[in-house]
Design an enzyme around this catalytic site. Sequence first.
Site, short mmCIF file in Angstrom:
data_model
loop_
_atom_site.label_atom_id
_atom_site.label_comp_id
_atom_site.label_asym_id
_atom_site.label_seq_id
_atom_site.Cartn_x
_atom_site.Cartn_y
_atom_site.Cartn_z
CB SER A 190 -2.35 2.09 -0.38
OG SER A 190 -1.75 1.55 -1.28
CB ALA A 191 0.48 -2.72 -0.14
CD GLU B 266 -7.77 -3.68 0.38
OE1 GLU B 266 -7.78 -4.36 -0.78
OE2 GLU B 266 -6.88 -3.35 0.78
CG ASP B 267 -8.80 -3.95 -5.58
OD1 ASP B 267 -8.12 -3.59 -4.48
OD2 ASP B 267 -8.21 -4.03 -6.48
CB THR C 142 -2.96 2.11 -10.37
OG1 THR C 142 -3.64 2.03 -9.18
CG2 THR C 142 -2.68 3.48 -10.67
CE LYS D 149 -3.80 -3.18 2.11
NZ LYS D 149 -4.34 -2.23 1.02
CE LYS E 22 -6.82 -7.12 -9.24
NZ LYS E 22 -8.36 -7.22 -9.54
CG ASP F 294 -6.34 -1.08 -1.78
OD1 ASP F 294 -5.40 -0.78 -1.55
OD2 ASP F 294 -6.75 -1.32 -2.95
CG LEU F 295 -4.13 4.46 -4.49
CD1 LEU F 295 -4.65 5.71 -4.52
CD2 LEU F 295 -2.55 4.82 -4.28
CG ASP F 296 -2.74 0.57 -6.33
OD1 ASP F 296 -2.38 1.59 -7.03
OD2 ASP F 296 -1.55 0.16 -5.68
C1 BG6 Z 1 -0.81 -2.32 -3.96
C2 BG6 Z 1 -1.38 -3.16 -5.11
O1 BG6 Z 1 -2.04 -1.47 -3.64
O2 BG6 Z 1 0.23 -2.15 -3.96
C3 BG6 Z 1 -0.27 -4.25 -5.46
O3 BG6 Z 1 -2.47 -3.90 -4.99
C4 BG6 Z 1 1.18 -3.70 -5.39
O4 BG6 Z 1 -0.48 -4.87 -6.61
C5 BG6 Z 1 1.47 -3.10 -4.09
O5 BG6 Z 1 2.32 -4.69 -5.50
C6 BG6 Z 1 2.68 -2.39 -3.82
O6 BG6 Z 1 2.78 -1.29 -4.91
P1 BG6 Z 1 3.90 -0.47 -5.07
O7 BG6 Z 1 3.58 0.67 -5.95
O8 BG6 Z 1 4.87 -0.12 -3.90
O9 BG6 Z 1 4.82 -1.64 -6.00
MG MG Z 2 -6.11 -2.62 -4.24
#
Ligand code: BG6
Ligand code: MG
Length: 226
Positions: free
Chosen positions: A131-132, A186-187, A34, A162, A62, A26-28
């Site tokens: 990542s989402a 994943e966090d 972030t 997710k 998240k 996962d990224l964030d």
């Molecule tokens: C996820 C975050 O990685 O991405 C969420 O944990 C976030 O908090 C989601 O809403 C979507 O991100 P973005 O950058 O497309 O708004």
């Molecule tokens: Mg995350």
Amino acid sequence: MKDEIAAARKGYKYNMLENMKGAIFDLDGVIVDTAKFHYQAWKRLANELGFEFDASHNERLKGVSRMRSLEILLEVGGLSFSEDEKLQLADKKNAWYVEYISAIDESELLEGAKAYMEMLKDRGVKIALGSASKNSPIILNRLSITALFDAIVDGNKTSKAKPDPEVFLIAAQELGLRPEECVVYEDAEAGIEAARAAGMRTVGIGSRDILKDADIVVPGLYELMG
Ligand code: BG6
Ligand code: MG
């Protein structure tokens, strides 16, 4: 916690890595710090709409897509809007978020993240992003880590948020691997759920109180080095 970390190291070294062919990150909140900027931007939106939004509410956001996050936020505030208005609110939050991340550099990488991915790569493990976020290209670029990934699957490639397993299943497919050959980092609770639904092993990054269903939990990837 100490015992669990020792077990995680052991698990990583002697069990997990043995038949682990792919690592999906996962990224964030896993690679880069972030998650705090998402929280800041959502909080700002909630405050502008006239209600408080705290860290425990934020935990539910998240890992979840932008539009689903907005719906949860509005649920917390007890507000409802038309689809058009919701799109405008999501755009507003995203503009703030992009402003916050537009100046980030490698110092926002979470401790050990890059070194851990490089170590796996050296050992022949394939690396994917799962990542989402639709903003992941900007972030990976700012951190100069795009080239580390064998596959990048993010919110621009997926249609189901997710805890749906879609993002991880596409990542495994792009790596040419079966789900059981992959480990997900994943966090977010929703992310652990998604990975389990995909039939993958899970490493939770954060605290066991939140990431109850992860196979192992460590505070950061730096704990898995060595
Ligand atoms: C996820 C975050 O990685 O991405 C969420 O944990 C976030 O908090 C989601 O809403 C979507 O991100 P973005 O950058 O497309 O708004
Ligand atoms: Mg995350």
